[in-house]
Enzyme design. Structure first.
Site, PDB file in Angstrom:
ATOM      1  N   HIS A 335     -47.746 -35.194  -6.298  1.00  0.00           N
ATOM      2  CA  HIS A 335     -46.893 -36.103  -5.756  1.00  0.00           C
ATOM      3  C   HIS A 335     -46.527 -37.166  -6.717  1.00  0.00           C
ATOM      4  CE1 HIS A 335     -46.589 -39.846  -2.904  1.00  0.00           C
ATOM      5  NE2 HIS A 335     -46.530 -40.210  -4.133  1.00  0.00           N
ATOM      6  N   GLU A 336     -47.111 -37.618  -7.755  1.00  0.00           N
ATOM      7  CA  GLU A 336     -46.661 -38.526  -8.812  1.00  0.00           C
ATOM      8  C   GLU A 336     -45.727 -37.697  -9.679  1.00  0.00           C
ATOM      9  OE1 GLU A 336     -47.128 -41.485  -8.943  1.00  0.00           O
ATOM     10  OE2 GLU A 336     -49.043 -42.020  -7.932  1.00  0.00           O
ATOM     11  N   HIS A 339     -42.043 -37.815  -8.225  1.00  0.00           N
ATOM     12  CA  HIS A 339     -41.301 -39.223  -8.370  1.00  0.00           C
ATOM     13  C   HIS A 339     -40.327 -38.989  -9.573  1.00  0.00           C
ATOM     14  CE1 HIS A 339     -42.701 -41.738  -5.239  1.00  0.00           C
ATOM     15  NE2 HIS A 339     -43.991 -41.753  -5.886  1.00  0.00           N
ATOM     16  N   GLU A 359     -40.812 -41.615  -1.154  1.00  0.00           N
ATOM     17  CA  GLU A 359     -42.231 -41.368  -0.932  1.00  0.00           C
ATOM     18  C   GLU A 359     -42.592 -39.858  -0.250  1.00  0.00           C
ATOM     19  OE1 GLU A 359     -45.608 -42.198  -1.360  1.00  0.00           O
ATOM     20  OE2 GLU A 359     -44.521 -43.197  -3.181  1.00  0.00           O
ATOM     21  N   HIS A 423     -44.627 -46.134   2.145  1.00  0.00           N
ATOM     22  CA  HIS A 423     -45.686 -45.414   2.270  1.00  0.00           C
ATOM     23  C   HIS A 423     -45.832 -44.744   3.702  1.00  0.00           C
ATOM     24  CE1 HIS A 423     -46.828 -47.133  -1.639  1.00  0.00           C
ATOM     25  NE2 HIS A 423     -46.895 -45.929  -2.028  1.00  0.00           N
TER      26      HIS A 423
END
Length: 795
Positions: A335-336, A339, A359, A423
């Site tokens: 996920h991170e 980005h 997101e 989110h």
């Protein structure tokens, strides 16, 4: 003495809580791959011929950001935009070209061309004060406010952006808060943090026994991955500054227990490797940064730190509550780092619906990394953060198959989605992706409901779904793409994912229809036409709106595309025109795939008002698009049209101009564009400032105030990154105060030949202003700025 040099081509064209942060203390990300020069050149040619395709105006300049060339030779060139010298946030766009270099459409976030004054009524000091008041936590620095154009909503607003740096209230999460202040009213209109947060062989805590790649240095193994750009994993020792690379004597890392410091490192190292491999092997992207560089991973950050973040260059993981549950699970890592991919590709603004898409992209790819890695103790499951137990009750942060199960996320789009935390607005796209991949109803991962009375969806599988989403992100999404846009329906996730599905699997293919159905199932409608079994085409306009004074005209580009079957002849017409107005198409008909220019001319008697004009394209079927025409409430009033500059080509020497000695010259060392004279600023190779200026009165009541000039830049500077020598083009009032900097050019823009630059001075109608060129040169290596054939045409 001035001297000329050969030049190179210019790149400036005129016409819940997973966190991400960028802080000055962290390493800068590796440089992205350079744009493909031939693709950028083709896009530049297309852009010059079709400025309306990007809602362009003469007051703007464009800079190539990146290029993507498909195996077929089709290309996609991303641009950033400036307006009268100001950065336009949300003004980015993509020019798509066919394999033969012809125009194949655009992705653009603006709903209409920008027409706004660039003089701020609210001071920078007031904006700085408002930003400081907005910051929660401990601020350490407040940056200088930048005046820019905020077009994140699709329309332009003059605003200040102020960045406040420091720490969030927990004292451990870095923060860089961007505060947007309306430069006219002084109101704070929005803010976002670069923090995009999770609350948001070795043995890992979550992944189980896995293989990791390390480097042997002497007799000691280091947790540095030699196969993936030397990405390293290091120990923060529960601090927030220094980090020590993990080492081991026997290359057997961790025990699987969180009490062993290597265990969390195994998960992080494994997660970085699998995320790198996923993007490379699934999507052909050479790592997170696109250039093969590895990702550093920092574990054991802070004390009782229940978070993880991406700072633009590296991953950082806290140890969770009681320092007993590090946040190093696979989907958190994926996920991170995703980005970083989103920022490099579409740069989706981290607020509103575009923030939800940002997101969701990280949730989607985080889960796809989990499926790709197939770790023994952490298989794919369409849940987000299920291993780290942030909620302390065994539940995940988010559920992709039914996002509303978390109590906050939207499973279905509504008009309030744009107002939710990103989110939670991400739930709409997460739900869409699950439906596209797995289908609705009961699945092996959970039951996915449809919204309202939408039909059930049959999934096309993860492999196809992830490729469609990546393609849409890579070549179609703009920074302000949203779920729904009434003003610009082409700039939506539904429209762009349908274009991606068409590219990969064909128009109206099974996959295309599944994308339609999956969006419908989450209540995201679109303007896409129903699939046809025969020959069909589409019609689109750019710009979609315009305003004129009575007696003036407006123009828009009418583009067509073959959506099924074979190309056909499309003949244009327009209806809904106000009285006294007429419409002309050039050409009157095209083969689908081609474009035409529509000019709507009004008369002095055309009544004021806003009119919806229907543009029809007739072929085997008729397809339509709508243009919004606003006729202003006052007459044309342009009593003194024409060219306003004295001695525009400098052929009368310094007549009409105020210039530094020697600037206006007939020297043969630099060729004039036409005639013998030109204005040659700088070119000495020593510290020097030279100016060229002329005062001009602009009549009120006209519809166009077009400043143009031809510019040639050559330079002995060899750098490709530092602007040592500069030329500012500015508008000043009668007191000498700078009202606007229209553009800044430098040695980085050196090029052979002249190129024309154009700007709108409509903001200064009815005023007497001074146009000023100021060239500055440093102590070595000459740069020459040569100006010729100026004009300021009013009509």
């Amino acid at each position: 003495m001035k001297r000329a040099l050969a030049a190179v081509s210019a790149v400036l064209l005129t016409s819940g809580l997973l966190t991400c942060v960028v802080t000055p203390a962290h390493a800068a990300p590796p440089t992205s791959p350079a744009p493909d020069a031939s693709a950028a050149a083709r896009a530049a040619t297309v852009l010059r011929a079709n400025p309306g395709a990007v809602q362009g105006s003469s007051a703007e300049s464009y800079q190539v950001r990146s290029t993507k060339v498909d195996p077929s030779g089709a290309a996609h060139t991303r641009y950033t935009r400036t307006y009268q010298g100001l950065r336009v946030y949300g003004g980015d766009f993509v020019i798509h070209t066919a394999p033969n270099g012809t125009y194949a459409g655009s992705s653009v976030g603006l709903a209409a061309p920008l027409t706004l004054a660039t003089s701020a009524r609210t001071t920078a000091a007031a904006a700085k004060k408002a930003a400081s008041a907005r910051f929660a936590g401990k601020a350490e620095a407040v940056g200088t406010p930048e005046l820019f154009v905020d077009a994140s909503s699709g329309t332009g607003r003059l605003a200040w952006e102020t960045v406040v740096s420091g720490w969030q209230p927990d004292g451990q999460t870095p923060s860089r808060l961007h505060v947007i202040t309306d430069a006219t009213t002084g109101a704070t209109v929005g803010s976002y943090d670069e923090i995009e947060s999770v609350v948001g062989s070795g043995q890992g805590i979550y992944t189980g026994t896995v293989s990791i790649d390390t480097t042997l240095s002497g007799s000691t193994y280091q947790m540095i991955d030699p196969l993936r750009g030397n990405g390293r994993t290091c120990d923060m020792n529960n601090g927030t500054s220094s980090c020590t690379t993990f080492t081991d004597a026997d290359n057997a890392w961790g025990t699987g227990a969180s009490s062993n410091r290597q265990s969390a490192a195994v998960d992080a190292h494994f997660g970085a490797a699998k995320t790198f491999d996923y993007f490379k092997n699934t999507h052909g992207r050479n790592g997170i940064f696109g250039n093969g560089s590895g990702v550093p991973s920092r574990v054991h950050y802070g004390n009782n730190y229940v978070n993880a973040f991406w700072d633009g260059a590296q991953m950082t993981y806290g140890d969770g509550s009681g320092n007993s549950r590090p946040l190093v699970s696979l989907d958190v890592a994926g996920h991170e780092m995703s980005h970083g991919v989103t920022e490099a590709l579409a740069g989706l603004v981290y607020s509103g619906e575009s923030g939800g898409l940002n997101e969701a992209t990280s949730d989607i790819f985080g889960n796809m990394v989990e499926f790709y890695a197939a770790a023994p103790s952490d298989p794919g499951d369409y849940q987000v953060g299920e291993k780290i137990n942030i909620n302390n009750n065994g539940t995940p942060l988010r559920y992709m198959y039914n996002p509303s199960l978390d109590g906050s996320s939207d499973s279905c789009w509504s008009t309030s989605t744009k107002n939710k935390d990103v989110h939670y607005s991400s739930g709409v796209a997460n739900h869409f992706f699950f439906n596209l991949a797995e289908g609705t109803g009961a699945t092996s991962y959970g039951t996915s409901p449809v919204c309202g009375s939408a039909p059930a969806v049959t999934g096309i599988g993860r492999t196809k779904a992830e490729k469609i989403w990546y393609r849409a992100l890579d070549v179609y999404f703009t920074s302000n793409t949203s779920y729904v846009s009434t003003s610009n329906p082409a700039n939506t996730s539904r429209a762009y994912s349908l274009r991606a599905a068409t590219d990969l699997y064909g128009s109206c293919s099974t996959e295309y229809k599944a994308v339609q159905a999956a969006w419908t199932a989450v209540n995201v409608a679109g303007s896409d036409s129903a699939c046809s079994t025969g020959n069909d085409f589409s019609v689109a306009l750019s710009p979609t709106a315009g305003s004129v004074n009575p007696g003036s005209s407006a123009a828009t580009t009418v583009s067509t595309a073959t959506t099924s079957g074979s190309a056909q002849t499309v003949t244009f017409s327009a209806s809904g025109l106000p009285s006294g107005a007429s419409a002309a198409f050039s050409p009157a008909s095209v083969t689908s795939g081609g474009s035409s220019t529509l000019t709507i001319s009004t008369s002095a008697s055309t009544p004021a008002g806003t009119y919806s004009i229907t543009v029809n394209g007739a072929g085997a079927v008729t397809r339509s698009a709508t243009y919004q025409l606003t006729v202003n409430g006052t007459g044309g009033g342009c009593t003194a049209p024409g060219q306003k500059l004295a001695n525009p080509g400098f052929e009368s020497g310094a007549t009409g101009w105020t210039a530094s000695s020697g600037v206006i010259t007939s020297s043969s060392s630099q060729a004039a564009r036409t005639g013998s004279y030109k204005a040659w600023l700088n070119g000495y190779g020593s510290t020097r400032t030279e100016t060229l200026a002329q005062s001009v009165s602009l009549p009120a009541g006209c519809s166009s105030y077009a400043l143009s000039f031809w510019l040639h830049i050559d330079s002995a500077e060899t750098t490709s990154s530092v602007a040592y020598d500069k030329l500012n083009v500015q508008v000043l009032n009668s007191s000498g105060t700078v009202l606007a900097t229209l553009a800044t050019y430098s040695n980085l823009n050196k090029a052979t030949g002249y190129s024309q630059k154009t700007f709108s001075l409509a903001a200064y109608a009815g005023q007497t202003v001074s146009l000023k060129f100021t060239g500055t040169e440093d102590s070595s290596l000459q740069t020459s700025f040569v100006v010729d054939d100026t004009a300021l045409t009013v009509s």
